[in-house]
Motif scaffolding. Sequence first.
Motif, PDB file in Angstrom:
ATOM      1  N   UNK A  36       0.836  -1.195   0.000  1.00  0.00           N
ATOM      2  CA  UNK A  36       0.000   0.000   0.000  1.00  0.00           C
ATOM      3  C   UNK A  36       0.870   1.243   0.000  1.00  0.00           C
ATOM      4  N   UNK A  37       0.568   2.144  -0.914  1.00  0.00           N
ATOM      5  CA  UNK A  37       1.318   3.396  -1.016  1.00  0.00           C
ATOM      6  C   UNK A  37       0.632   4.404  -0.097  1.00  0.00           C
ATOM      7  N   UNK A  38       1.352   4.978   0.837  1.00  0.00           N
ATOM      8  CA  UNK A  38       0.703   5.891   1.786  1.00  0.00           C
ATOM      9  C   UNK A  38       0.252   7.192   1.126  1.00  0.00           C
ATOM     10  N   UNK A  39      -0.904   7.657   1.548  1.00  0.00           N
ATOM     11  CA  UNK A  39      -1.426   8.936   1.082  1.00  0.00           C
ATOM     12  C   UNK A  39      -1.091   9.958   2.166  1.00  0.00           C
ATOM     13  N   UNK A  40      -0.256  10.933   1.832  1.00  0.00           N
ATOM     14  CA  UNK A  40       0.158  11.905   2.853  1.00  0.00           C
ATOM     15  C   UNK A  40      -1.026  12.686   3.421  1.00  0.00           C
ATOM     16  N   UNK A  41      -0.937  13.018   4.685  1.00  0.00           N
ATOM     17  CA  UNK A  41      -1.918  13.883   5.323  1.00  0.00           C
ATOM     18  C   UNK A  41      -1.253  15.229   5.597  1.00  0.00           C
ATOM     19  N   UNK A  42      -2.085  16.232   5.759  1.00  0.00           N
ATOM     20  CA  UNK A  42      -1.615  17.615   5.816  1.00  0.00           C
ATOM     21  C   UNK A  42      -0.495  17.846   6.828  1.00  0.00           C
ATOM     22  N   UNK A  43      -0.631  17.286   8.039  1.00  0.00           N
ATOM     23  CA  UNK A  43       0.366  17.568   9.073  1.00  0.00           C
ATOM     24  C   UNK A  43       1.723  16.918   8.796  1.00  0.00           C
ATOM     25  N   UNK A  44       1.784  16.000   7.829  1.00  0.00           N
ATOM     26  CA  UNK A  44       3.038  15.292   7.556  1.00  0.00           C
ATOM     27  C   UNK A  44       3.782  15.802   6.325  1.00  0.00           C
ATOM     28  N   UNK A  45       3.340  16.914   5.759  1.00  0.00           N
ATOM     29  CA  UNK A  45       3.972  17.419   4.533  1.00  0.00           C
ATOM     30  C   UNK A  45       4.544  18.818   4.756  1.00  0.00           C
ATOM     31  N   UNK A  46       5.279  19.291   3.781  1.00  0.00           N
ATOM     32  CA  UNK A  46       5.925  20.603   3.896  1.00  0.00           C
ATOM     33  C   UNK A  46       4.889  21.724   3.995  1.00  0.00           C
ATOM     34  N   UNK A  47       5.313  22.854   4.526  1.00  0.00           N
ATOM     35  CA  UNK A  47       4.426  24.021   4.652  1.00  0.00           C
ATOM     36  C   UNK A  47       3.907  24.454   3.280  1.00  0.00           C
ATOM     37  N   UNK A  48       4.764  24.386   2.270  1.00  0.00           N
ATOM     38  CA  UNK A  48       4.350  24.756   0.910  1.00  0.00           C
ATOM     39  C   UNK A  48       3.228  23.830   0.426  1.00  0.00           C
ATOM     40  N   UNK A  49       3.390  22.535   0.626  1.00  0.00           N
ATOM     41  CA  UNK A  49       2.360  21.582   0.222  1.00  0.00           C
ATOM     42  C   UNK A  49       1.101  21.713   1.093  1.00  0.00           C
ATOM     43  N   UNK A  50       1.267  22.057   2.364  1.00  0.00           N
ATOM     44  CA  UNK A  50       0.098  22.281   3.220  1.00  0.00           C
ATOM     45  C   UNK A  50      -0.763  23.416   2.676  1.00  0.00           C
ATOM     46  N   UNK A  51      -0.126  24.474   2.217  1.00  0.00           N
ATOM     47  CA  UNK A  51      -0.860  25.610   1.647  1.00  0.00           C
ATOM     48  C   UNK A  51      -1.622  25.179   0.382  1.00  0.00           C
ATOM     49  N   UNK A  52      -1.000  24.329  -0.411  1.00  0.00           N
ATOM     50  CA  UNK A  52      -1.668  23.822  -1.621  1.00  0.00           C
ATOM     51  C   UNK A  52      -2.852  22.948  -1.223  1.00  0.00           C
ATOM     52  N   UNK A  53      -2.691  22.115  -0.213  1.00  0.00           N
ATOM     53  CA  UNK A  53      -3.803  21.286   0.270  1.00  0.00           C
ATOM     54  C   UNK A  53      -4.980  22.180   0.680  1.00  0.00           C
ATOM     55  N   UNK A  54      -4.690  23.262   1.397  1.00  0.00           N
ATOM     56  CA  UNK A  54      -5.743  24.183   1.836  1.00  0.00           C
ATOM     57  C   UNK A  54      -6.466  24.772   0.625  1.00  0.00           C
ATOM     58  N   UNK A  55      -5.718  25.162  -0.402  1.00  0.00           N
ATOM     59  CA  UNK A  55      -6.337  25.694  -1.625  1.00  0.00           C
ATOM     60  C   UNK A  55      -7.191  24.638  -2.312  1.00  0.00           C
ATOM     61  N   UNK A  56      -6.699  23.408  -2.388  1.00  0.00           N
ATOM     62  CA  UNK A  56      -7.468  22.329  -3.015  1.00  0.00           C
ATOM     63  C   UNK A  56      -8.761  22.061  -2.251  1.00  0.00           C
ATOM     64  N   UNK A  57      -8.667  22.073  -0.923  1.00  0.00           N
ATOM     65  CA  UNK A  57      -9.872  21.859  -0.109  1.00  0.00           C
ATOM     66  C   UNK A  57     -10.915  22.930  -0.405  1.00  0.00           C
ATOM     67  N   UNK A  58     -10.460  24.160  -0.609  1.00  0.00           N
ATOM     68  CA  UNK A  58     -11.371  25.253  -0.922  1.00  0.00           C
ATOM     69  C   UNK A  58     -11.981  25.143  -2.313  1.00  0.00           C
ATOM     70  N   UNK A  59     -11.200  24.669  -3.279  1.00  0.00           N
ATOM     71  CA  UNK A  59     -11.668  24.590  -4.669  1.00  0.00           C
ATOM     72  C   UNK A  59     -12.469  23.323  -4.947  1.00  0.00           C
ATOM     73  N   UNK A  60     -11.990  22.190  -4.470  1.00  0.00           N
ATOM     74  CA  UNK A  60     -12.587  20.896  -4.810  1.00  0.00           C
ATOM     75  C   UNK A  60     -13.469  20.370  -3.667  1.00  0.00           C
ATOM     76  N   UNK A  61     -13.226  20.852  -2.457  1.00  0.00           N
ATOM     77  CA  UNK A  61     -13.966  20.360  -1.303  1.00  0.00           C
ATOM     78  C   UNK A  61     -13.190  19.307  -0.525  1.00  0.00           C
TER      79      UNK A  61
END
Length: 182
Positions: free
Chosen positions: A3-28
């Motif tokens: 199984x390939x792990x799917x990263x969660x927000x707290x385990x990724x870089x600050x730059x990627x965390x910001x992108x996750x936040x944007x994706x959550x806003x755009x895609x839900x």
Amino acid sequence: MENFPIPVKQDISAENQAIFTNLEGMVGFVPNLYAVFAHSEHALGNYLTLQNGKSSLRAKEREVINLVVSQLNECLYCLSAHTAFAKMNGFNEEQILEIRKANISFDSKLDALAKLVKAIVLGKGHVAAEVLENFYAAGYNKGSLVDVNMVIGDKIITNYLHALTEIPVDWPIAVALEEEHA
């Protein structure tokens, strides 16, 4: 395959965390395949820059390319995601199945595009002169050809990433085509 792990927000870089936040806003939500890019410090941002770059192609044309490439590469994740996006762009279920078969009866320009995309993918970039002539005759130009190739490259990246990781599909599952080889 493990199984390939799917990263969660707290385990990724600050730059990627910001992108996750944007994706959550755009895609839900953060789609699993986008999350997998976050294993890399830069891949998610680089991929989104490519995907969201300017293009001469309309959203519907991009979805035709995404669906044809994903069908040929047998990527259930991308077929499922782009079936949802194609519906958002005004295609119905029957039209989406025609697009995936690269045999579009409802729009001759999109049919020329789909046939070109299928030829490019199957020919690894080499296409018969007639396919290219039909593409140009449908109203496309040399710039369109370059933009088509960019979208094909974009979709190959995600198709291959899903094949490598086999992460779960978190979109409504696309129906299988009746014909095994479209």
